[in-house]
Design a protein around this motif. Structure first.
Motif, mmCIF file in Angstrom:
data_model
loop_
_atom_site.group_PDB
_atom_site.id
_atom_site.type_symbol
_atom_site.label_atom_id
_atom_site.label_comp_id
_atom_site.label_asym_id
_atom_site.label_seq_id
_atom_site.Cartn_x
_atom_site.Cartn_y
_atom_site.Cartn_z
ATOM 1 N N ARG A 156 0.840 -1.213 0.000
ATOM 2 C CA ARG A 156 0.000 0.000 0.000
ATOM 3 C C ARG A 156 0.868 1.254 0.000
ATOM 4 O O ARG A 156 0.540 2.251 -0.658
ATOM 5 N N ALA A 157 1.979 1.222 0.719
ATOM 6 C CA ALA A 157 2.885 2.367 0.738
ATOM 7 C C ALA A 157 3.453 2.654 -0.642
ATOM 8 O O ALA A 157 3.759 3.808 -0.973
ATOM 9 N N ALA A 158 3.585 1.603 -1.460
ATOM 10 C CA ALA A 158 4.111 1.750 -2.816
ATOM 11 C C ALA A 158 3.032 2.135 -3.828
ATOM 12 O O ALA A 158 3.322 2.304 -5.006
ATOM 13 N N GLY A 159 1.788 2.234 -3.365
ATOM 14 C CA GLY A 159 0.697 2.635 -4.249
ATOM 15 C C GLY A 159 -0.097 1.497 -4.839
ATOM 16 O O GLY A 159 -1.029 1.722 -5.612
ATOM 17 N N ALA A 160 0.260 0.242 -4.489
ATOM 18 C CA ALA A 160 -0.493 -0.906 -4.987
ATOM 19 C C ALA A 160 -1.869 -0.956 -4.326
ATOM 20 O O ALA A 160 -2.054 -0.457 -3.213
ATOM 21 N N TYR A 161 -2.829 -1.569 -5.009
ATOM 22 C CA TYR A 161 -4.156 -1.769 -4.425
ATOM 23 C C TYR A 161 -4.087 -2.997 -3.533
ATOM 24 O O TYR A 161 -3.556 -4.040 -3.933
ATOM 25 N N THR A 162 -4.623 -2.889 -2.321
ATOM 26 C CA THR A 162 -4.479 -3.973 -1.352
ATOM 27 C C THR A 162 -5.827 -4.578 -0.975
ATOM 28 O O THR A 162 -6.827 -3.868 -0.818
ATOM 29 N N VAL A 163 -5.819 -5.899 -0.823
ATOM 30 C CA VAL A 163 -7.020 -6.667 -0.512
ATOM 31 C C VAL A 163 -6.675 -7.668 0.581
ATOM 32 O O VAL A 163 -5.614 -8.300 0.546
ATOM 33 N N LEU A 164 -7.556 -7.812 1.561
ATOM 34 C CA LEU A 164 -7.411 -8.860 2.575
ATOM 35 C C LEU A 164 -8.550 -9.847 2.429
ATOM 36 O O LEU A 164 -9.718 -9.450 2.367
ATOM 37 N N VAL A 165 -8.217 -11.136 2.372
ATOM 38 C CA VAL A 165 -9.216 -12.204 2.366
ATOM 39 C C VAL A 165 -9.036 -12.979 3.665
ATOM 40 O O VAL A 165 -7.997 -13.612 3.882
ATOM 41 N N SER A 166 -10.036 -12.919 4.536
ATOM 42 C CA SER A 166 -9.938 -13.596 5.828
ATOM 43 C C SER A 166 -11.271 -14.248 6.171
ATOM 44 O O SER A 166 -12.261 -14.077 5.462
ATOM 45 N N SER A 167 -11.283 -14.972 7.285
ATOM 46 C CA SER A 167 -12.521 -15.542 7.816
ATOM 47 C C SER A 167 -12.854 -14.927 9.160
ATOM 48 O O SER A 167 -13.509 -15.549 9.992
ATOM 49 N N ASN A 168 -12.405 -13.701 9.369
ATOM 50 C CA ASN A 168 -12.588 -13.027 10.649
ATOM 51 C C ASN A 168 -13.212 -11.649 10.448
ATOM 52 O O ASN A 168 -12.544 -10.730 9.948
ATOM 53 N N PRO A 169 -14.476 -11.457 10.829
ATOM 54 C CA PRO A 169 -15.105 -10.137 10.695
ATOM 55 C C PRO A 169 -14.382 -9.041 11.471
ATOM 56 O O PRO A 169 -14.524 -7.862 11.150
ATOM 57 N N GLY A 170 -13.610 -9.429 12.476
ATOM 58 C CA GLY A 170 -12.844 -8.460 13.249
ATOM 59 C C GLY A 170 -11.359 -8.520 12.950
ATOM 60 O O GLY A 170 -10.533 -8.254 13.835
ATOM 61 N N ALA A 171 -11.000 -8.828 11.721
ATOM 62 C CA ALA A 171 -9.594 -8.993 11.353
ATOM 63 C C ALA A 171 -8.769 -7.749 11.666
ATOM 64 O O ALA A 171 -9.105 -6.658 11.189
ATOM 65 N N PRO A 172 -7.705 -7.877 12.441
ATOM 66 C CA PRO A 172 -6.881 -6.708 12.777
ATOM 67 C C PRO A 172 -6.263 -6.023 11.560
ATOM 68 O O PRO A 172 -6.032 -4.819 11.575
ATOM 69 N N LEU A 173 -5.998 -6.786 10.482
ATOM 70 C CA LEU A 173 -5.347 -6.207 9.308
ATOM 71 C C LEU A 173 -6.323 -5.476 8.395
ATOM 72 O O LEU A 173 -5.898 -4.773 7.477
ATOM 73 N N ALA A 174 -7.617 -5.605 8.650
ATOM 74 C CA ALA A 174 -8.616 -5.051 7.738
ATOM 75 C C ALA A 174 -8.540 -3.537 7.625
ATOM 76 O O ALA A 174 -8.793 -2.966 6.558
ATOM 77 N N ALA A 175 -8.182 -2.878 8.691
ATOM 78 C CA ALA A 175 -8.176 -1.406 8.687
ATOM 79 C C ALA A 175 -7.118 -0.831 7.755
ATOM 80 O O ALA A 175 -7.227 0.327 7.343
ATOM 81 N N GLY A 176 -6.120 -1.638 7.407
ATOM 82 C CA GLY A 176 -5.014 -1.120 6.600
ATOM 83 C C GLY A 176 -5.073 -1.483 5.138
ATOM 84 O O GLY A 176 -4.061 -1.347 4.436
ATOM 85 N N VAL A 177 -6.229 -1.968 4.638
ATOM 86 C CA VAL A 177 -6.313 -2.366 3.233
ATOM 87 C C VAL A 177 -7.417 -1.591 2.525
ATOM 88 O O VAL A 177 -8.297 -1.006 3.152
ATOM 89 N N ASP A 178 -7.381 -1.623 1.198
ATOM 90 C CA ASP A 178 -8.394 -0.935 0.398
ATOM 91 C C ASP A 178 -9.709 -1.704 0.359
ATOM 92 O O ASP A 178 -10.782 -1.104 0.386
ATOM 93 N N THR A 179 -9.631 -3.029 0.265
ATOM 94 C CA THR A 179 -10.839 -3.861 0.244
ATOM 95 C C THR A 179 -10.671 -5.024 1.212
ATOM 96 O O THR A 179 -9.680 -5.755 1.137
#
Length: 307
Positions: A156-179
């Motif tokens: 994300r710092a490099a400008g890439a589009y970021t996506v997280l695929v998880s099975s956790n509605p409260g995923a800690p990494l979710a706040a730092g991604v685009d989708t």
């Protein structure tokens, strides 16, 4: 029954329907696993609109020369590497366009390198070199894997589009991604064994994403695998069959067409359907990024509409 610890990711909680699974017969074990497999399929159905948006964005960047990168640890990493590696022979995709990265490197594909997932620094190193036209997809059942977090942060710092695929509605990494794509698979049959439902759902998401991406960028014609390269006898026979399906020509004519086109299946299809010579067919394909349908339209659609 032990109460679930709700602070945990759903994948780490105990499933109340399988707490006695070691006391039932084999067929019942398999039935319970199978019932939970259906949960994975339904979980993927719920996220299709968000996944479609990611495919469309990735296709736009892919056409500009961008790349797609999967990042994961353990089962998630292996699934990403599997999906990326299978695109090359299936769609004649050049190396480096879709890349799978796993914590611990290639050794982790065949043996557990469990501590590797804790290294955010390794994730950042593996994401080095990504840029604004690229897409980074993090795969983490818990949504908290440090390796994945490091990779997504760097991407994300490099400008890439970021996506997280998880099975956790409260995923800690979710706040730092685009989708954020959440697969609501819930607790596993065997507590914490995310190679089961969570892994199955991830595999379905990857199947859908990469196949839809390849369709979007013209690597198929209808539902035919026209980008396949005939590198052995089996594949040469497959190209003959695909050419017949795409154009309706007889087997003998298909073989002659392929010979005229130096074995290139897409060129042969365009030649047959547009009544063109091989040279203009090749040029049309080159101008349309290898899309058979777009090449036919450029040649004025002389011939059938295809499959």
């Amino acid at each position: 029954m032990t109460p679930a610890r709700t602070s945990l990711s759903p994948t780490e909680q105990r499933h109340p329907a399988t707490e006695d699974i070691d006391t039932v017969g084999t067929i019942e074990v398999l039935r319970r696993i199978n019932r939970e497999d259906h949960v994975a399929v339904d979980a993927v159905a719920e996220v299709l609109p968000r996944l479609a948006d990611v495919v469309d964005l990735a296709a736009e960047r892919f056409r500009r020369g961008g790349t797609v990168h999967y990042f994961g640890a353990g089962t998630s990493g292996r699934l990403g590497v599997l999906d990326a590696s299978e695109l090359m022979p299936t769609y004649n995709l050049p190396p480096g366009r879709v890349v799978g990265h796993i914590a611990g490197g290639s050794d982790a594909l065949v043996r557990a390198v469990e501590d590797a997932e804790d290294s955010a620094a390794e994730g950042r190193r593996d994401a080095a070199g990504l840029g604004p036209d690229d897409v980074a997809i993090g795969l983490a059942a818990s949504g908290s894997t440090p390796y994945v977090g490091g990779a997504l942060e760097a991407a994300r710092a490099a400008g890439a589009y970021t996506v997280l695929v998880s099975s956790n509605p409260g995923a800690p990494l979710a706040a730092g991604v685009d989708t954020d794509i959440v697969l609501r698979t819930g607790p596993e049959v065997v507590t914490g064994s995310t190679r089961l439902k969570a892994g199955t759902a991830q595999k379905l998401v990857l199947n859908g994403f990469s196949t839809a991406l390849m369709i979007a960028v013209g690597r198929t014609f209808g539902n035919l695998m026209v980008s396949v390269v005939a590198t052995n006898a089996k594949l040469r026979e497959r190209t003959v069959r695909i050419l017949q399906e795409a154009t309706g020509v007889a087997e003998a004519e298909a073989r002659i067409l392929l010979e005229r086109c130096d074995g290139d299946l897409k060129t042969a299809i365009v030649v047959a359907l547009a009544a063109a010579d091989p040279a203009p067919a090749r040029h049309a394909l080159a101008r349309t990024d290898g899309s058979v349908r777009a090449a036919l339209a450029e040649l004025d659609g002389h011939g059938g509409a295809g499959s």
